[in-house]
Design a protein around this motif. Structure first.
Motif, PDB file in Angstrom:
ATOM      1  N   ALA A  47      -6.336  -2.688  -3.244  1.00  0.00           N
ATOM      2  CA  ALA A  47      -5.496  -1.610  -2.707  1.00  0.00           C
ATOM      3  C   ALA A  47      -5.542  -0.401  -3.613  1.00  0.00           C
ATOM      4  O   ALA A  47      -5.861  -0.496  -4.808  1.00  0.00           O
ATOM      5  N   LEU A  48      -5.206   0.747  -3.033  1.00  0.00           N
ATOM      6  CA  LEU A  48      -5.182   2.010  -3.775  1.00  0.00           C
ATOM      7  C   LEU A  48      -4.069   2.895  -3.240  1.00  0.00           C
ATOM      8  O   LEU A  48      -3.830   2.941  -2.029  1.00  0.00           O
ATOM      9  N   GLU A  49      -3.396   3.598  -4.152  1.00  0.00           N
ATOM     10  CA  GLU A  49      -2.383   4.576  -3.770  1.00  0.00           C
ATOM     11  C   GLU A  49      -2.703   5.931  -4.399  1.00  0.00           C
ATOM     12  O   GLU A  49      -3.304   5.994  -5.471  1.00  0.00           O
ATOM     13  N   VAL A  50      -2.305   6.978  -3.719  1.00  0.00           N
ATOM     14  CA  VAL A  50      -2.361   8.333  -4.270  1.00  0.00           C
ATOM     15  C   VAL A  50      -0.932   8.850  -4.311  1.00  0.00           C
ATOM     16  O   VAL A  50      -0.253   8.905  -3.278  1.00  0.00           O
ATOM     17  N   ASN A  51      -0.468   9.167  -5.501  1.00  0.00           N
ATOM     18  CA  ASN A  51       0.914   9.614  -5.696  1.00  0.00           C
ATOM     19  C   ASN A  51       1.919   8.639  -5.089  1.00  0.00           C
ATOM     20  O   ASN A  51       2.957   9.032  -4.550  1.00  0.00           O
ATOM     21  N   GLY A  52       1.589   7.346  -5.158  1.00  0.00           N
ATOM     22  CA  GLY A  52       2.489   6.314  -4.678  1.00  0.00           C
ATOM     23  C   GLY A  52       2.348   5.958  -3.213  1.00  0.00           C
ATOM     24  O   GLY A  52       2.967   4.991  -2.754  1.00  0.00           O
ATOM     25  N   ASP A  53       1.549   6.702  -2.464  1.00  0.00           N
ATOM     26  CA  ASP A  53       1.344   6.422  -1.041  1.00  0.00           C
ATOM     27  C   ASP A  53       0.080   5.578  -0.855  1.00  0.00           C
ATOM     28  O   ASP A  53      -0.998   5.958  -1.321  1.00  0.00           O
ATOM     29  N   THR A  54       0.206   4.460  -0.153  1.00  0.00           N
ATOM     30  CA  THR A  54      -0.937   3.575   0.049  1.00  0.00           C
ATOM     31  C   THR A  54      -1.988   4.231   0.931  1.00  0.00           C
ATOM     32  O   THR A  54      -1.696   4.722   2.011  1.00  0.00           O
TER      33      THR A  54
END
Length: 233
Positions: A159-166
């Motif tokens: 999994a990966l998030e950007v600024n906490g968003d998945t």
């Protein structure tokens, strides 16, 4: 004693969990389009029954450790993340049989294959090499390596998030070519060596980042990886 006109590049290396020694890097290999859903989102579905894996490489000098802050790269307006499970090779192997692939595995890491997507797609559509889109200064990110000698990972959330968003959420069991198959196939072309890293492919959900964004990702049972995107130079 050999003398050089200028100092040669330093050996690239990655930290090893639980050890004081560093893992010296030999080569960086990347498997292209190795999750069905990502291949579809890129407009290039894969039929495993008639296709083989394909690969590209990046210079070891592109490698940066997890947690680094890197500048937004030049000559792109569409800079993408790609979250990947990374295999660290610990023993030499050539024409390795799939059932013996575990014998060359030293361990695993979590990695990011950062991509100038606009340049990659132009090159792809014109039948040109992907170097400008992929072989980016500070564009290969790797966590510490977790020793797992002789282990072949077959599943685990990625999994990966950007600024906490998945943005990306999948499982390693969705790899089109699994780790045994990748090692067996790649070793037909190259004499795999200790220090080689194989980035095994990214799941669907890739997307663009901008200066100021923070990327965080993980592979279940392996490691976490992070990157801060800084201002353009």
């Amino acid at each position: 004693m050999t003398t050089y006109l200028f100092p040669p590049p330093a050996v690239q290396s990655v930290a090893i969990r639980g050890k004081s020694e560093q893992f010296p890097i030999h080569r960086l290999f990347f498997v292209g389009r190795n999750y069905h859903a990502h291949a579809v989102e890129m407009g290039k579905p894969v039929d495993k029954s008639v296709e083989r894996p394909f690969y590209f490489t990046k210079a070891p000098q592109t490698l940066v450790p997890s947690g680094a802050t890197v500048p937004y790269p030049p000559e792109t307006k569409n800079y993408h993340f790609e979250m990947e499970l990374v295999v660290a090779i610990g023993k030499a192997g050539f024409r390795v049989k799939a059932e013996e692939a575990h014998t060359v595995v030293y361990g695993y890491a979590a990695g990011l294959d950062m991509t100038r997507r606009d340049l990659q797609l132009v090159a792809r559509d014109k039948g040109r090499p992907w170097d400008l889109g992929k072989d980016i200064e500070e564009g290969s990110v790797c966590s510490e390596i977790v020793p797992m000698e002789g282990v072949v990972i077959e599943s685990g959330a990625i999994a990966l998030e950007v600024n906490g968003d998945t943005r990306q959420s999948s499982n390693v069991d969705k790899l089109i070519w699994n780790i045994r198959e990748i090692i067996a196939d790649l070793s037909l072309f190259y004499h795999l060596q200790p220090g080689d890293l194989i980035y095994t492919g990214t799941p669907e959900g890739v997307g663009a980042v901008v200066p100021g964004d923070r990327i965080t990702g993980r592979v279940e049972g392996v490691a976490e990886v992070a990157l801060q995107v800084g201002p353009a130079e």
